[in-house]
Design an enzyme around this catalytic site. Sequence first.
Site, PDB file in Angstrom:
ATOM      1  CE1 TYR A 169      -4.006   2.131   1.062  1.00  0.00           C
ATOM      2  CE2 TYR A 169      -2.443   3.002   2.737  1.00  0.00           C
ATOM      3  CZ  TYR A 169      -3.602   3.165   1.816  1.00  0.00           C
ATOM      4  OH  TYR A 169      -4.448   4.050   2.222  1.00  0.00           O
ATOM      5  CE  LYS A 173      -3.544   5.407  -1.041  1.00  0.00           C
ATOM      6  NZ  LYS A 173      -4.793   5.576  -2.127  1.00  0.00           N
TER       7      LYS A 173
HETATM    8  N1  LIG Z   1      -9.670   6.240   5.546  1.00  0.00           N
HETATM    9  C1  LIG Z   1      -8.450   6.649   5.920  1.00  0.00           C
HETATM   10  O1  LIG Z   1      -7.986   7.155   7.228  1.00  0.00           O
HETATM   11  C2  LIG Z   1      -7.357   6.879   4.695  1.00  0.00           C
HETATM   12  C3  LIG Z   1      -6.344   7.171   5.007  1.00  0.00           C
HETATM   13  C4  LIG Z   1      -5.382   7.577   3.816  1.00  0.00           C
HETATM   14  C5  LIG Z   1      -5.654   6.993   2.550  1.00  0.00           C
HETATM   15  N2  LIG Z   1      -7.073   6.567   2.425  1.00  0.00           N
HETATM   16  C6  LIG Z   1      -7.512   6.300   1.200  1.00  0.00           C
HETATM   17  O2  LIG Z   1      -8.575   6.963   0.671  1.00  0.00           O
HETATM   18  C7  LIG Z   1      -9.427   6.244  -0.244  1.00  0.00           C
HETATM   19  C8  LIG Z   1     -10.789   5.934   0.068  1.00  0.00           C
HETATM   20  O3  LIG Z   1     -10.755   4.999   1.171  1.00  0.00           O
HETATM   21  P1  LIG Z   1     -11.760   4.970   2.423  1.00  0.00           P
HETATM   22  O4  LIG Z   1     -11.272   5.195   3.886  1.00  0.00           O
HETATM   23  O5  LIG Z   1     -13.107   5.779   1.817  1.00  0.00           O
HETATM   24  O6  LIG Z   1     -11.951   3.417   2.013  1.00  0.00           O
HETATM   25  P2  LIG Z   1     -13.376   2.529   2.020  1.00  0.00           P
HETATM   26  O7  LIG Z   1     -13.089   1.139   1.915  1.00  0.00           O
HETATM   27  O8  LIG Z   1     -14.480   2.900   2.890  1.00  0.00           O
HETATM   28  O9  LIG Z   1     -13.737   2.931   0.313  1.00  0.00           O
HETATM   29  C9  LIG Z   1     -13.158   2.612  -0.776  1.00  0.00           C
HETATM   30  C10 LIG Z   1     -14.287   2.702  -1.641  1.00  0.00           C
HETATM   31  O10 LIG Z   1     -13.548   1.990  -2.737  1.00  0.00           O
HETATM   32  C11 LIG Z   1     -14.040   1.220  -3.393  1.00  0.00           C
HETATM   33  N3  LIG Z   1     -13.309   0.252  -4.340  1.00  0.00           N
HETATM   34  C12 LIG Z   1     -12.236  -0.427  -4.115  1.00  0.00           C
HETATM   35  N4  LIG Z   1     -11.840  -1.288  -5.010  1.00  0.00           N
HETATM   36  C13 LIG Z   1     -12.131  -0.759  -5.917  1.00  0.00           C
HETATM   37  C14 LIG Z   1     -11.972  -0.816  -7.377  1.00  0.00           C
HETATM   38  N5  LIG Z   1     -10.997  -1.859  -7.781  1.00  0.00           N
HETATM   39  N6  LIG Z   1     -12.709   0.018  -8.315  1.00  0.00           N
HETATM   40  C15 LIG Z   1     -13.399   0.666  -8.038  1.00  0.00           C
HETATM   41  N7  LIG Z   1     -13.931   1.037  -6.509  1.00  0.00           N
HETATM   42  C16 LIG Z   1     -13.138   0.255  -5.783  1.00  0.00           C
HETATM   43  C17 LIG Z   1     -14.783   0.288  -2.412  1.00  0.00           C
HETATM   44  O11 LIG Z   1     -15.838  -0.440  -2.900  1.00  0.00           O
HETATM   45  C18 LIG Z   1     -15.078   1.434  -1.520  1.00  0.00           C
HETATM   46  O12 LIG Z   1     -16.525   1.886  -1.841  1.00  0.00           O
HETATM   47  C19 LIG Z   1      -8.447   5.341  -0.657  1.00  0.00           C
HETATM   48  O13 LIG Z   1      -7.731   5.316  -1.547  1.00  0.00           O
HETATM   49  C20 LIG Z   1      -7.560   5.105   0.753  1.00  0.00           C
HETATM   50  O14 LIG Z   1      -6.174   4.203   0.559  1.00  0.00           O
HETATM   51  C21 LIG Z   1      -7.720   6.382   3.364  1.00  0.00           C
END
Ligand SMILES: NC(=O)c1ccc[n+]([C@@H]2O[C@H](COP(=O)([O-])OP(=O)(O)OC[C@H]3O[C@@H](n4cnc5c(N)ncnc54)[C@H](O)[C@@H]3O)[C@@H](O)[C@H]2O)c1
Length: 295
Positions: A169, A173
Amino acid sequence: MGERTLTEQLRFDGRVAIVTGGGGGLGRSYARLLAARGAHVVVNDIDRKDGGGLTPAGAVAAEIAARGGSAVAHDGSIAEPSAGPAVVGTALEAFGRVDIVVNNAGIVRDRTFGKMSDEEVAEVLDVHLHGTIGLTRAAWGVMRERRYGRVVMTTSVAGLWGNLGQANYSAAKAGLVGLGRTLAIEGARFGIQVNLISPGAATSMTAAMLPEDLHARMSPERVAPMVAYLCHESCPLTGEILFAAAGRYARNLIIETAGYENDEATVEDIAAHLPDILDTTSWTVPAQAVQLPPR
Ligand SMILES: NC(=O)c1ccc[n+]([C@@H]2O[C@H](COP(=O)([O-])OP(=O)(O)OC[C@H]3O[C@@H](n4cnc5c(N)ncnc54)[C@H](O)[C@@H]3O)[C@@H](O)[C@H]2O)c1
């Protein structure tokens, strides 16, 4: 899209935005906010039916429509090589243009490096890195033609600072940081601005790891204003990494220290001058690697 005063709401009327992974978590809150401010939104998410027979993207598109907004769903993994053109095709068919791309879809496959399988590496790189490249490239030509674009990519504290059990990851990233900064340079001539969000929120990806009492403070709705701002025509930023979590908004920088200079440096000189090399009293943020004439 015209002139505005500071007291006016920043709106997206007439703009067309794509949000990947918009069926849940952070992506859903981005899609809802952009739609509430007048954008037509293409919500992409994986093709999975819930109990009510709707896909995640379909449910969010329906939710937006129920609030008087404009949205269509694209159901399918952004990791598929054909997904980028397909999502852009959906936007063009439904709304005739693409102004904004929010690359947000993501997954984790956490394991310590020694135990991580090839598949766990590939799956994560495919969604974050190849998914972002594929969609952004598909949208690039359309945005270039119009001399306008706002692209947001999603990095992470794991990619910027490292995190136990997240080598796959973190690699994806951090890769997005290089991609975003280079596209910021290449997009400048075409009015395309590219920035990165480093978000923090309690979502299905992270909630289990966060103490319950932090969940409300770490709502995705506290990240969404920063992402929406990066998508707005009035935003002057490009090539930046912005952090947003729990109501705190900040800038992340990759710096270079003034360092130590010696044309004939030996290994021993490096050892002796390590404090000067590491000293952060004086530093710069290089705007780009080298100044080359555009091709
Ligand atoms: N939540 C955090 O604290 C955090 C921190 C750093 C980075 N991020 C990043 O933010 C973004 C959103 O994460 P989140 O926390 O909302 O997670 P989440 O799991 O709640 O949402 C992610 C969404 O992406 C969709 N998804 C997964 N694989 C997919 C694919 N191949 N094609 C299309 N859609 C797909 C999932 O179905 C889900 O609806 C991600 O890139 C994650 O890595 C989140």
